[in-house]
Write a protein that holds these residues in place. Structure first.
Motif, PDB file in Angstrom:
ATOM      1  N   TYR A   1       0.846  -1.206   0.000  1.00 34.98           N
ATOM      2  CA  TYR A   1       0.000   0.000   0.000  1.00 34.98           C
ATOM      3  C   TYR A   1       0.884   1.260   0.000  1.00 34.98           C
ATOM      4  O   TYR A   1       0.852   2.052  -0.910  1.00 34.98           O
ATOM      5  N   SER A   2       1.686   1.435   1.077  1.00 35.91           N
ATOM      6  CA  SER A   2       2.385   2.710   1.297  1.00 35.91           C
ATOM      7  C   SER A   2       3.476   2.958   0.271  1.00 35.91           C
ATOM      8  O   SER A   2       4.111   2.028  -0.228  1.00 35.91           O
TER       9      SER A   2
ATOM     10  N   GLY B   1       1.375   7.828   2.662  1.00 30.05           N
ATOM     11  CA  GLY B   1       1.140   6.962   3.818  1.00 30.05           C
ATOM     12  C   GLY B   1      -0.254   7.260   4.343  1.00 30.05           C
ATOM     13  O   GLY B   1      -1.237   6.616   3.965  1.00 30.05           O
TER      14      GLY B   1
ATOM     15  N   TRP C   1       8.023   0.495   3.440  1.00 25.94           N
ATOM     16  CA  TRP C   1       7.603  -0.043   4.754  1.00 25.94           C
ATOM     17  C   TRP C   1       6.906  -1.388   4.574  1.00 25.94           C
ATOM     18  O   TRP C   1       6.034  -1.745   5.366  1.00 25.94           O
TER      19      TRP C   1
ATOM     20  N   ILE D   1       1.646   3.688  14.351  1.00 23.72           N
ATOM     21  CA  ILE D   1       1.809   4.240  12.998  1.00 23.72           C
ATOM     22  C   ILE D   1       1.259   3.260  11.958  1.00 23.72           C
ATOM     23  O   ILE D   1       0.503   3.644  11.063  1.00 23.72           O
TER      24      ILE D   1
ATOM     25  N   GLY E   1      -0.792   0.286   9.904  1.00 23.12           N
ATOM     26  CA  GLY E   1      -2.250   0.065   9.820  1.00 23.12           C
ATOM     27  C   GLY E   1      -3.010   1.387   9.752  1.00 23.12           C
ATOM     28  O   GLY E   1      -4.225   1.437   9.940  1.00 23.12           O
TER      29      GLY E   1
ATOM     30  N   SER F   1      -1.969   5.632  10.891  1.00 19.44           N
ATOM     31  CA  SER F   1      -1.538   6.193  12.188  1.00 19.44           C
ATOM     32  C   SER F   1      -2.756   6.479  13.080  1.00 19.44           C
ATOM     33  O   SER F   1      -3.883   6.643  12.602  1.00 19.44           O
TER      34      SER F   1
ATOM     35  N   GLU G   1      -3.539   9.118  14.655  1.00 24.05           N
ATOM     36  CA  GLU G   1      -4.193  10.415  14.388  1.00 24.05           C
ATOM     37  C   GLU G   1      -5.227  10.243  13.273  1.00 24.05           C
ATOM     38  O   GLU G   1      -6.342  10.783  13.350  1.00 24.05           O
ATOM     39  N   ILE G   2      -4.869   9.474  12.267  1.00 22.03           N
ATOM     40  CA  ILE G   2      -5.800   9.245  11.153  1.00 22.03           C
ATOM     41  C   ILE G   2      -7.017   8.453  11.638  1.00 22.03           C
ATOM     42  O   ILE G   2      -8.153   8.710  11.221  1.00 22.03           O
TER      43      ILE G   2
HETATM   44  C1  LIG Z   1       6.649  -0.958  11.372  1.00 20.42           C
HETATM   45  C2  LIG Z   1       5.822  -0.525  10.195  1.00 20.42           C
HETATM   46  C3  LIG Z   1       5.263  -1.496   9.368  1.00 20.42           C
HETATM   47  C4  LIG Z   1       4.540  -1.115   8.247  1.00 20.42           C
HETATM   48  N1  LIG Z   1       4.091  -2.082   7.392  1.00 20.42           N
HETATM   49  C5  LIG Z   1       3.486  -1.710   6.221  1.00 20.42           C
HETATM   50  C6  LIG Z   1       3.147  -2.695   5.245  1.00 20.42           C
HETATM   51  O1  LIG Z   1       3.379  -3.896   5.425  1.00 20.42           O
HETATM   52  N2  LIG Z   1       2.573  -2.275   4.096  1.00 20.42           N
HETATM   53  C7  LIG Z   1       2.288  -0.968   3.846  1.00 20.42           C
HETATM   54  O2  LIG Z   1       1.736  -0.660   2.802  1.00 20.42           O
HETATM   55  N3  LIG Z   1       2.614  -0.001   4.758  1.00 20.42           N
HETATM   56  C8  LIG Z   1       3.212  -0.359   5.920  1.00 20.42           C
HETATM   57  N4  LIG Z   1       3.565   0.611   6.845  1.00 20.42           N
HETATM   58  C9  LIG Z   1       3.340   2.018   6.513  1.00 20.42           C
HETATM   59  C10 LIG Z   1       2.287   2.699   7.369  1.00 20.42           C
HETATM   60  O3  LIG Z   1       0.996   2.331   6.976  1.00 20.42           O
HETATM   61  C11 LIG Z   1       2.523   4.228   7.236  1.00 20.42           C
HETATM   62  O4  LIG Z   1       3.766   4.500   7.836  1.00 20.42           O
HETATM   63  C12 LIG Z   1       1.428   5.030   7.907  1.00 20.42           C
HETATM   64  O5  LIG Z   1       0.221   4.955   7.172  1.00 20.42           O
HETATM   65  C13 LIG Z   1       1.828   6.523   8.050  1.00 20.42           C
HETATM   66  O6  LIG Z   1       2.253   7.035   6.826  1.00 20.42           O
HETATM   67  P1  LIG Z   1       3.637   7.825   6.694  1.00 20.42           P
HETATM   68  O7  LIG Z   1       4.712   6.980   7.298  1.00 20.42           O
HETATM   69  O8  LIG Z   1       3.795   8.221   5.274  1.00 20.42           O
HETATM   70  O9  LIG Z   1       3.486   9.103   7.613  1.00 20.42           O
HETATM   71  P2  LIG Z   1       2.773  10.461   7.238  1.00 20.42           P
HETATM   72  O10 LIG Z   1       1.499  10.185   6.503  1.00 20.42           O
HETATM   73  O11 LIG Z   1       3.768  11.357   6.565  1.00 20.42           O
HETATM   74  O12 LIG Z   1       2.389  11.048   8.651  1.00 20.42           O
HETATM   75  C14 LIG Z   1       3.351  11.713   9.478  1.00 20.42           C
HETATM   76  C15 LIG Z   1       2.648  12.191  10.748  1.00 20.42           C
HETATM   77  O13 LIG Z   1       1.627  13.149  10.410  1.00 20.42           O
HETATM   78  C16 LIG Z   1       0.364  12.739  10.936  1.00 20.42           C
HETATM   79  N5  LIG Z   1      -0.714  13.084   9.971  1.00 20.42           N
HETATM   80  C17 LIG Z   1      -0.654  12.914   8.627  1.00 20.42           C
HETATM   81  N6  LIG Z   1      -1.819  13.303   8.075  1.00 20.42           N
HETATM   82  C18 LIG Z   1      -2.630  13.733   9.096  1.00 20.42           C
HETATM   83  C19 LIG Z   1      -3.966  14.240   9.178  1.00 20.42           C
HETATM   84  N7  LIG Z   1      -4.725  14.408   8.084  1.00 20.42           N
HETATM   85  N8  LIG Z   1      -4.472  14.539  10.398  1.00 20.42           N
HETATM   86  C20 LIG Z   1      -3.730  14.371  11.523  1.00 20.42           C
HETATM   87  N9  LIG Z   1      -2.433  13.898  11.516  1.00 20.42           N
HETATM   88  C21 LIG Z   1      -1.909  13.583  10.322  1.00 20.42           C
HETATM   89  C22 LIG Z   1       0.465  11.229  11.090  1.00 20.42           C
HETATM   90  O14 LIG Z   1      -0.412  10.737  12.067  1.00 20.42           O
HETATM   91  C23 LIG Z   1       1.931  11.056  11.495  1.00 20.42           C
HETATM   92  O15 LIG Z   1       2.059  11.271  12.873  1.00 20.42           O
HETATM   93  C24 LIG Z   1       4.301   0.260   7.978  1.00 20.42           C
HETATM   94  C25 LIG Z   1       4.829   1.233   8.827  1.00 20.42           C
HETATM   95  C26 LIG Z   1       5.600   0.849   9.910  1.00 20.42           C
HETATM   96  C27 LIG Z   1       6.187   1.937  10.776  1.00 20.42           C
END
Ligand SMILES: Cc1cc2nc3c(=O)[nH]c(=O)nc-3n(C[C@H](O)[C@H](O)[C@H](O)COP(=O)(O)OP(=O)(O)OC[C@H]3O[C@@H](n4cnc5c(N)ncnc54)[C@H](O)[C@@H]3O)c2cc1C
Length: 399
Positions: A129-130, A135, A160, A380, A382, A384, A386-387
Protein backbone atom coordinates in the motif's frame (compact mmCIF):
# COMPACT_ATOMS: atom_id res chain seq x y z
CA UNK A 1 -23.54 -8.60 27.00
CA UNK A 2 -23.29 -11.75 29.11
CA UNK A 3 -19.63 -12.59 29.53
CA UNK A 4 -20.01 -15.68 31.72
CA UNK A 5 -18.96 -18.59 29.54
CA UNK A 6 -21.50 -21.37 28.95
CA UNK A 7 -20.66 -25.04 29.63
CA UNK A 8 -20.07 -25.56 25.89
CA UNK A 9 -17.70 -22.60 25.79
CA UNK A 10 -15.80 -23.88 28.83
CA UNK A 11 -15.53 -27.30 27.12
CA UNK A 12 -14.24 -25.56 24.01
CA UNK A 13 -11.61 -23.80 26.13
CA UNK A 14 -10.41 -27.17 27.43
CA UNK A 15 -10.25 -28.47 23.86
CA UNK A 16 -8.10 -25.52 22.78
CA UNK A 17 -5.82 -25.91 25.81
CA UNK A 18 -5.37 -29.63 25.13
CA UNK A 19 -4.64 -29.02 21.46
CA UNK A 20 -1.96 -26.45 22.25
CA UNK A 21 -0.44 -28.66 24.97
CA UNK A 22 -0.28 -31.69 22.65
CA UNK A 23 0.61 -30.07 19.33
CA UNK A 24 2.68 -26.91 19.79
CA UNK A 25 6.32 -28.06 19.48
CA UNK A 26 8.21 -27.05 22.68
CA UNK A 27 11.12 -25.47 20.76
CA UNK A 28 8.71 -23.19 18.87
CA UNK A 29 6.95 -22.28 22.10
CA UNK A 30 10.29 -21.34 23.66
CA UNK A 31 11.33 -19.23 20.66
CA UNK A 32 7.91 -17.51 20.70
CA UNK A 33 8.24 -16.84 24.42
CA UNK A 34 11.60 -15.19 23.85
CA UNK A 35 10.94 -13.34 20.61
CA UNK A 36 7.25 -13.41 19.72
CA UNK A 37 7.43 -10.36 17.48
CA UNK A 38 10.12 -11.69 15.17
CA UNK A 39 9.99 -15.46 14.79
CA UNK A 40 11.49 -17.37 11.86
CA UNK A 41 8.97 -17.91 9.05
CA UNK A 42 9.24 -21.72 9.41
CA UNK A 43 7.88 -21.50 12.97
CA UNK A 44 4.79 -19.64 11.79
CA UNK A 45 4.29 -22.07 8.92
CA UNK A 46 4.59 -25.12 11.21
CA UNK A 47 2.07 -23.76 13.71
CA UNK A 48 -0.33 -22.50 11.04
CA UNK A 49 -0.32 -25.90 9.29
CA UNK A 50 -1.13 -27.64 12.57
CA UNK A 51 -4.08 -25.29 12.98
CA UNK A 52 -5.10 -25.87 9.38
CA UNK A 53 -5.13 -29.65 9.89
CA UNK A 54 -7.37 -29.15 12.94
CA UNK A 55 -9.68 -26.85 10.91
CA UNK A 56 -8.84 -23.87 13.15
CA UNK A 57 -6.73 -21.65 10.92
CA UNK A 58 -9.35 -19.17 9.68
CA UNK A 59 -11.47 -18.08 12.65
CA UNK A 60 -13.01 -15.15 10.79
CA UNK A 61 -13.69 -16.71 7.40
CA UNK A 62 -17.14 -17.93 6.36
CA UNK A 63 -17.47 -21.69 6.75
CA UNK A 64 -17.98 -22.20 3.00
CA UNK A 65 -14.41 -20.97 2.39
CA UNK A 66 -12.80 -22.96 5.20
CA UNK A 67 -13.66 -20.81 8.25
CA UNK A 68 -14.39 -22.25 11.68
CA UNK A 69 -17.95 -21.01 12.18
CA UNK A 70 -16.96 -19.96 15.71
CA UNK A 71 -19.05 -17.57 17.76
CA UNK A 72 -17.39 -14.33 18.97
CA UNK A 73 -16.93 -15.99 22.38
CA UNK A 74 -15.09 -18.94 20.82
CA UNK A 75 -12.82 -16.62 18.82
CA UNK A 76 -12.12 -14.72 21.98
CA UNK A 77 -11.32 -17.91 23.92
CA UNK A 78 -9.06 -19.18 21.15
CA UNK A 79 -7.12 -15.92 20.96
CA UNK A 80 -6.74 -15.75 24.73
CA UNK A 81 -5.54 -19.35 25.11
CA UNK A 82 -3.03 -18.98 22.25
CA UNK A 83 -1.63 -15.82 23.83
CA UNK A 84 -1.37 -17.43 27.27
CA UNK A 85 0.52 -20.40 25.87
CA UNK A 86 3.01 -18.28 23.83
CA UNK A 87 1.79 -19.67 20.48
CA UNK A 88 3.21 -17.94 17.40
CA UNK A 89 0.81 -15.33 16.06
CA UNK A 90 -1.14 -16.15 12.92
CA UNK A 91 0.54 -13.94 10.33
CA UNK A 92 -2.21 -11.59 9.16
CA UNK A 93 -1.32 -10.68 5.57
CA UNK A 94 -2.87 -13.77 3.93
CA UNK A 95 -5.41 -14.97 6.47
CA UNK A 96 -6.78 -11.72 7.90
CA UNK A 97 -6.11 -9.28 5.11
CA UNK A 98 -6.07 -10.43 1.48
CA UNK A 99 -8.06 -13.64 2.13
CA UNK A 100 -11.28 -11.77 3.08
CA UNK A 101 -10.81 -9.45 0.07
CA UNK A 102 -10.52 -12.42 -2.30
CA UNK A 103 -13.55 -14.31 -0.98
CA UNK A 104 -15.63 -11.11 -0.90
CA UNK A 105 -14.61 -9.40 -4.15
CA UNK A 106 -12.58 -11.96 -6.16
CA UNK A 107 -13.96 -14.09 -9.00
CA UNK A 108 -14.39 -17.88 -8.75
CA UNK A 109 -11.07 -18.59 -10.44
CA UNK A 110 -9.22 -16.34 -7.96
CA UNK A 111 -11.00 -17.96 -5.02
CA UNK A 112 -10.11 -21.46 -6.25
CA UNK A 113 -6.54 -20.50 -6.95
CA UNK A 114 -5.60 -18.47 -3.88
CA UNK A 115 -7.81 -19.34 -0.90
CA UNK A 116 -6.68 -22.97 -0.39
CA UNK A 117 -3.03 -21.90 -0.63
CA UNK A 118 -3.60 -19.19 2.00
CA UNK A 119 -5.31 -21.67 4.33
CA UNK A 120 -2.42 -24.13 3.99
CA UNK A 121 0.22 -21.37 4.38
CA UNK A 122 1.62 -22.31 0.98
CA UNK A 123 1.63 -18.68 -0.10
CA UNK A 124 3.11 -15.92 2.01
CA UNK A 125 1.72 -12.42 1.37
CA UNK A 126 2.85 -8.85 1.92
CA UNK A 127 0.99 -5.56 1.69
CA UNK A 128 1.99 -3.07 -1.00
CA UNK A 129 0.00 0.00 0.00
CA UNK A 130 2.39 2.71 1.30
CA UNK A 131 4.77 4.69 -0.87
CA UNK A 132 7.23 7.49 -0.13
CA UNK A 133 4.88 10.49 0.25
CA UNK A 134 1.73 8.35 0.33
CA UNK A 135 1.14 6.96 3.82
CA UNK A 136 -1.69 8.75 5.61
CA UNK A 137 -2.61 10.32 2.29
CA UNK A 138 -2.72 6.87 0.69
CA UNK A 139 -5.06 7.89 -2.13
CA UNK A 140 -2.24 10.01 -3.60
CA UNK A 141 -0.23 6.85 -4.45
CA UNK A 142 1.67 6.99 -7.73
CA UNK A 143 2.62 3.39 -8.62
CA UNK A 144 1.30 3.16 -12.14
CA UNK A 145 -0.25 0.16 -13.90
CA UNK A 146 -0.84 0.43 -17.64
CA UNK A 147 -2.67 -2.25 -19.60
CA UNK A 148 -0.57 -3.72 -22.42
CA UNK A 149 -2.27 -6.65 -24.15
CA UNK A 150 -3.24 -9.21 -21.49
CA UNK A 151 -0.95 -7.73 -18.83
CA UNK A 152 -0.64 -4.65 -16.67
CA UNK A 153 2.85 -3.14 -16.73
CA UNK A 154 3.57 -1.83 -13.23
CA UNK A 155 6.13 0.83 -12.28
CA UNK A 156 6.64 2.40 -8.87
CA UNK A 157 8.06 2.08 -5.37
CA UNK A 158 6.37 0.64 -2.30
CA UNK A 159 7.84 1.24 1.14
CA UNK A 160 7.60 -0.04 4.75
CA UNK A 161 6.53 -3.36 3.23
CA UNK A 162 6.53 -5.72 6.21
CA UNK A 163 7.86 -9.20 5.47
CA UNK A 164 8.29 -8.61 1.71
CA UNK A 165 11.61 -10.48 1.86
CA UNK A 166 9.73 -13.61 3.01
CA UNK A 167 6.69 -13.23 0.77
CA UNK A 168 5.99 -14.81 -2.60
CA UNK A 169 2.91 -12.65 -3.27
CA UNK A 170 2.07 -8.99 -2.71
CA UNK A 171 -1.39 -7.42 -2.77
CA UNK A 172 -0.81 -4.02 -4.21
CA UNK A 173 -2.62 -0.75 -4.78
CA UNK A 174 -1.82 0.75 -8.18
CA UNK A 175 -3.02 3.72 -10.19
CA UNK A 176 -4.77 2.59 -13.35
CA UNK A 177 -6.34 5.96 -14.21
CA UNK A 178 -4.53 9.23 -13.42
CA UNK A 179 -7.29 11.41 -14.90
CA UNK A 180 -10.15 10.85 -12.46
CA UNK A 181 -10.69 11.70 -8.77
CA UNK A 182 -7.73 10.16 -6.84
CA UNK A 183 -9.74 7.40 -5.12
CA UNK A 184 -11.46 6.36 -8.36
CA UNK A 185 -8.24 5.70 -10.28
CA UNK A 186 -6.90 3.01 -7.92
CA UNK A 187 -6.99 -0.76 -8.55
CA UNK A 188 -6.13 -3.80 -6.44
CA UNK A 189 -3.58 -6.14 -8.07
CA UNK A 190 -2.00 -9.40 -6.90
CA UNK A 191 1.69 -9.47 -7.83
CA UNK A 192 3.90 -12.55 -7.91
CA UNK A 193 7.08 -11.47 -6.08
CA UNK A 194 9.18 -13.64 -8.40
CA UNK A 195 8.12 -11.60 -11.45
CA UNK A 196 11.02 -9.98 -13.32
CA UNK A 197 11.39 -6.34 -12.24
CA UNK A 198 10.52 -6.86 -8.55
CA UNK A 199 13.43 -5.86 -6.26
CA UNK A 200 13.23 -6.02 -2.46
CA UNK A 201 15.64 -3.97 -0.33
CA UNK A 202 15.78 -4.17 3.48
CA UNK A 203 15.00 -1.36 5.93
CA UNK A 204 16.50 -2.09 9.36
CA UNK A 205 14.34 -0.81 12.21
CA UNK A 206 15.58 0.75 15.46
CA UNK A 207 15.39 -2.55 17.35
CA UNK A 208 17.97 -3.80 14.77
CA UNK A 209 15.59 -6.27 13.14
CA UNK A 210 14.92 -6.78 9.44
CA UNK A 211 11.19 -6.72 9.17
CA UNK A 212 10.59 -3.84 6.78
CA UNK A 213 11.48 -3.37 3.12
CA UNK A 214 11.31 -1.19 0.07
CA UNK A 215 9.85 -2.92 -3.00
CA UNK A 216 10.89 -1.54 -6.37
CA UNK A 217 8.59 -2.35 -9.29
CA UNK A 218 10.22 -1.81 -12.69
CA UNK A 219 8.18 -2.78 -15.76
CA UNK A 220 6.64 -5.69 -13.84
CA UNK A 221 4.15 -7.58 -16.03
CA UNK A 222 1.07 -8.66 -14.08
CA UNK A 223 -1.62 -10.73 -15.82
CA UNK A 224 -4.99 -9.00 -15.99
CA UNK A 225 -6.37 -12.15 -14.32
CA UNK A 226 -4.70 -10.90 -11.10
CA UNK A 227 -6.92 -7.82 -10.88
CA UNK A 228 -9.37 -8.13 -7.98
CA UNK A 229 -12.91 -6.96 -8.74
CA UNK A 230 -13.28 -4.02 -11.06
CA UNK A 231 -10.59 -1.70 -12.32
CA UNK A 232 -10.85 1.63 -10.45
CA UNK A 233 -12.62 0.09 -7.43
CA UNK A 234 -9.43 -0.76 -5.53
CA UNK A 235 -10.02 1.95 -2.93
CA UNK A 236 -13.22 0.24 -1.76
CA UNK A 237 -11.43 -3.11 -1.40
CA UNK A 238 -8.45 -1.44 0.28
CA UNK A 239 -10.66 0.15 2.96
CA UNK A 240 -12.49 -3.13 3.57
CA UNK A 241 -9.11 -4.81 4.12
CA UNK A 242 -7.94 -2.07 6.50
CA UNK A 243 -10.97 -2.74 8.75
CA UNK A 244 -9.78 -6.33 9.15
CA UNK A 245 -6.16 -5.22 9.65
CA UNK A 246 -7.03 -2.71 12.39
CA UNK A 247 -9.22 -5.16 14.28
CA UNK A 248 -6.30 -7.59 14.35
CA UNK A 249 -3.81 -4.99 15.60
CA UNK A 250 -5.80 -4.51 18.85
CA UNK A 251 -4.18 -7.67 20.31
CA UNK A 252 -6.38 -7.97 23.41
CA UNK A 253 -5.48 -11.60 24.15
CA UNK A 254 -1.80 -10.89 24.07
CA UNK A 255 -2.08 -7.76 26.22
CA UNK A 256 -4.03 -9.74 28.83
CA UNK A 257 -1.24 -12.27 28.92
CA UNK A 258 1.45 -9.61 29.12
CA UNK A 259 -0.22 -7.82 32.00
CA UNK A 260 0.21 -11.04 34.00
CA UNK A 261 3.89 -11.10 33.00
CA UNK A 262 4.17 -7.46 34.08
CA UNK A 263 2.70 -8.27 37.48
CA UNK A 264 4.99 -11.29 37.91
CA UNK A 265 8.03 -9.16 37.14
CA UNK A 266 6.81 -6.36 39.42
CA UNK A 267 6.47 -8.87 42.26
CA UNK A 268 10.09 -9.96 41.78
CA UNK A 269 11.81 -6.64 41.03
CA UNK A 270 12.34 -4.39 44.04
CA UNK A 271 12.93 -0.74 44.71
CA UNK A 272 14.04 0.41 48.21
CA UNK A 273 13.77 -3.23 49.28
CA UNK A 274 10.06 -3.55 48.42
CA UNK A 275 8.47 -5.26 45.40
CA UNK A 276 7.38 -2.75 42.77
CA UNK A 277 3.85 -4.09 42.80
CA UNK A 278 3.51 -3.07 46.44
CA UNK A 279 4.49 0.50 45.68
CA UNK A 280 1.54 2.82 45.24
CA UNK A 281 2.77 4.67 42.15
CA UNK A 282 3.66 1.56 40.18
CA UNK A 283 0.55 -0.36 41.31
CA UNK A 284 -1.65 2.58 40.25
CA UNK A 285 -0.15 2.51 36.74
CA UNK A 286 -0.75 -1.24 36.45
CA UNK A 287 -4.34 -0.84 37.69
CA UNK A 288 -5.05 1.95 35.19
CA UNK A 289 -3.77 -0.29 32.41
CA UNK A 290 -6.00 -3.13 33.56
CA UNK A 291 -9.09 -0.89 33.56
CA UNK A 292 -8.34 0.26 30.02
CA UNK A 293 -7.73 -3.29 28.90
CA UNK A 294 -11.05 -4.48 30.32
CA UNK A 295 -12.87 -1.68 28.47
CA UNK A 296 -11.06 -2.64 25.27
CA UNK A 297 -11.98 -6.29 25.76
CA UNK A 298 -15.70 -5.43 25.82
CA UNK A 299 -15.39 -3.16 22.80
CA UNK A 300 -13.53 -5.91 20.96
CA UNK A 301 -16.30 -8.40 21.71
CA UNK A 302 -18.91 -5.93 20.45
CA UNK A 303 -17.01 -5.40 17.18
CA UNK A 304 -16.54 -9.16 16.81
CA UNK A 305 -20.26 -9.70 17.39
CA UNK A 306 -21.04 -7.17 14.63
CA UNK A 307 -18.58 -8.87 12.30
CA UNK A 308 -20.19 -12.21 13.03
CA UNK A 309 -23.53 -10.79 11.97
CA UNK A 310 -21.97 -10.34 8.53
CA UNK A 311 -21.43 -6.57 8.81
CA UNK A 312 -17.60 -6.66 8.56
CA UNK A 313 -15.47 -4.89 11.18
CA UNK A 314 -16.51 -1.36 10.00
CA UNK A 315 -15.03 1.98 11.15
CA UNK A 316 -15.32 0.93 14.83
CA UNK A 317 -12.15 -1.06 14.20
CA UNK A 318 -10.35 2.30 14.43
CA UNK A 319 -11.32 2.50 18.12
CA UNK A 320 -9.77 -0.93 18.70
CA UNK A 321 -6.64 0.07 16.83
CA UNK A 322 -6.10 3.26 18.87
CA UNK A 323 -6.82 1.79 22.29
CA UNK A 324 -5.09 -1.53 21.56
CA UNK A 325 -1.85 0.15 20.52
CA UNK A 326 -1.97 2.74 23.33
CA UNK A 327 -2.35 -0.07 25.85
CA UNK A 328 0.39 -2.14 24.21
CA UNK A 329 2.82 0.79 24.26
CA UNK A 330 1.98 1.76 27.85
CA UNK A 331 2.47 -1.88 28.86
CA UNK A 332 5.85 -2.06 27.13
CA UNK A 333 6.96 1.12 28.92
CA UNK A 334 5.95 -0.33 32.28
CA UNK A 335 7.71 -3.62 31.52
CA UNK A 336 10.92 -1.76 30.71
CA UNK A 337 10.48 0.45 33.81
CA UNK A 338 10.05 -2.67 35.96
CA UNK A 339 13.34 -4.07 34.66
CA UNK A 340 15.30 -1.11 36.04
CA UNK A 341 18.96 -1.43 35.12
CA UNK A 342 18.44 -4.83 33.47
CA UNK A 343 16.83 -2.88 30.62
CA UNK A 344 20.18 -1.23 29.85
CA UNK A 345 22.19 -4.11 28.28
CA UNK A 346 20.75 -4.54 24.80
CA UNK A 347 20.95 -8.34 24.45
CA UNK A 348 19.24 -8.92 21.15
CA UNK A 349 21.51 -11.91 20.42
CA UNK A 350 19.84 -13.76 23.26
CA UNK A 351 16.67 -13.84 21.17
CA UNK A 352 18.39 -15.90 18.46
CA UNK A 353 17.37 -19.56 18.50
CA UNK A 354 21.03 -20.73 18.43
CA UNK A 355 22.27 -18.43 21.26
CA UNK A 356 23.25 -20.36 24.36
CA UNK A 357 24.94 -17.82 26.67
CA UNK A 358 22.92 -16.77 29.70
CA UNK A 359 21.54 -13.23 29.79
CA UNK A 360 23.04 -10.58 32.09
CA UNK A 361 19.89 -10.44 34.22
CA UNK A 362 16.81 -12.63 34.59
CA UNK A 363 15.72 -14.44 31.43
CA UNK A 364 12.58 -12.32 31.07
CA UNK A 365 14.75 -9.21 30.56
CA UNK A 366 16.42 -9.43 27.09
CA UNK A 367 13.25 -9.53 24.96
CA UNK A 368 11.47 -6.60 26.53
CA UNK A 369 13.51 -3.65 25.26
CA UNK A 370 13.60 -4.90 21.60
CA UNK A 371 9.82 -5.39 21.71
CA UNK A 372 9.33 -1.95 23.27
CA UNK A 373 11.38 -0.38 20.46
CA UNK A 374 9.70 -2.39 17.68
CA UNK A 375 6.21 -1.63 18.93
CA UNK A 376 6.73 2.12 19.00
CA UNK A 377 5.59 1.69 15.39
CA UNK A 378 2.22 0.11 16.23
CA UNK A 379 0.60 3.53 16.55
CA UNK A 380 1.81 4.24 13.00
CA UNK A 381 1.22 1.06 10.97
CA UNK A 382 -2.25 0.06 9.82
CA UNK A 383 -2.87 3.83 9.50
CA UNK A 384 -1.54 6.19 12.19
CA UNK A 385 -3.61 6.76 15.33
CA UNK A 386 -4.19 10.42 14.39
CA UNK A 387 -5.80 9.25 11.15
CA UNK A 388 -7.94 6.75 13.10
CA UNK A 389 -9.23 9.67 15.21
CA UNK A 390 -10.26 11.46 12.02
CA UNK A 391 -12.09 8.31 10.87
CA UNK A 392 -13.92 7.99 14.20
CA UNK A 393 -14.92 11.67 14.09
CA UNK A 394 -16.36 11.33 10.60
CA UNK A 395 -17.62 7.76 10.31
CA UNK A 396 -18.58 6.82 13.88
CA UNK A 397 -19.56 10.14 15.48
CA UNK A 398 -20.78 11.72 12.23
CA UNK A 399 -19.04 15.06 12.95
C1 LIG B 1 6.65 -0.96 11.37
C2 LIG B 1 5.82 -0.53 10.20
C3 LIG B 1 5.26 -1.50 9.37
C4 LIG B 1 4.54 -1.11 8.25
N1 LIG B 1 4.09 -2.08 7.39
C5 LIG B 1 3.49 -1.71 6.22
C6 LIG B 1 3.15 -2.69 5.25
O1 LIG B 1 3.38 -3.90 5.43
N2 LIG B 1 2.57 -2.28 4.10
C7 LIG B 1 2.29 -0.97 3.85
O2 LIG B 1 1.74 -0.66 2.80
N3 LIG B 1 2.61 0.00 4.76
C8 LIG B 1 3.21 -0.36 5.92
N4 LIG B 1 3.57 0.61 6.85
C9 LIG B 1 3.34 2.02 6.51
C10 LIG B 1 2.29 2.70 7.37
O3 LIG B 1 1.00 2.33 6.98
C11 LIG B 1 2.52 4.23 7.24
O4 LIG B 1 3.77 4.50 7.84
C12 LIG B 1 1.43 5.03 7.91
O5 LIG B 1 0.22 4.96 7.17
C13 LIG B 1 1.83 6.52 8.05
O6 LIG B 1 2.25 7.03 6.83
P1 LIG B 1 3.64 7.82 6.69
O7 LIG B 1 4.71 6.98 7.30
O8 LIG B 1 3.79 8.22 5.27
O9 LIG B 1 3.49 9.10 7.61
P2 LIG B 1 2.77 10.46 7.24
O10 LIG B 1 1.50 10.19 6.50
O11 LIG B 1 3.77 11.36 6.57
O12 LIG B 1 2.39 11.05 8.65
C14 LIG B 1 3.35 11.71 9.48
C15 LIG B 1 2.65 12.19 10.75
O13 LIG B 1 1.63 13.15 10.41
C16 LIG B 1 0.36 12.74 10.94
N5 LIG B 1 -0.71 13.08 9.97
C17 LIG B 1 -0.65 12.91 8.63
N6 LIG B 1 -1.82 13.30 8.08
C18 LIG B 1 -2.63 13.73 9.10
C19 LIG B 1 -3.97 14.24 9.18
N7 LIG B 1 -4.73 14.41 8.08
N8 LIG B 1 -4.47 14.54 10.40
C20 LIG B 1 -3.73 14.37 11.52
N9 LIG B 1 -2.43 13.90 11.52
C21 LIG B 1 -1.91 13.58 10.32
C22 LIG B 1 0.47 11.23 11.09
O14 LIG B 1 -0.41 10.74 12.07
C23 LIG B 1 1.93 11.06 11.49
O15 LIG B 1 2.06 11.27 12.87
C24 LIG B 1 4.30 0.26 7.98
C25 LIG B 1 4.83 1.23 8.83
C26 LIG B 1 5.60 0.85 9.91
C27 LIG B 1 6.19 1.94 10.78
Amino acid sequence: MDLAFSDEELAFREEVRAFIRDKLPPDIRERARRNWANLPKEDHVTWQRLLYERGWIAANWPVEYGGTGWSPAQKFIFEEECAKASCPRIVPFGLSMVGPVIYTFGNQEQKDRFLPRILKSEDWWCQGYSEPGSGSDLASLRTRAVLDGEDYVVNGLKTWTSGAHKANWMFCLVRTDPDVKQQEGISFLLIDMKSPGVTVRPIISMDESHYLNEVFLDDVRVPQANLIGEEGKGWTYAKFLLGHERTGIAGVGRSKHRIQILKDIARQEKSDGRPLLEQADFARKVAALEFDLTALEFTNLRVMAGDNAGQGPGPESSILKIKGTEIEQAMNELLVEALGYYAAPYERDWLRPDWNEPPVGPDYAPGLMPEHLLRRASSIYGGSNEIQKNIIAKMVLGL
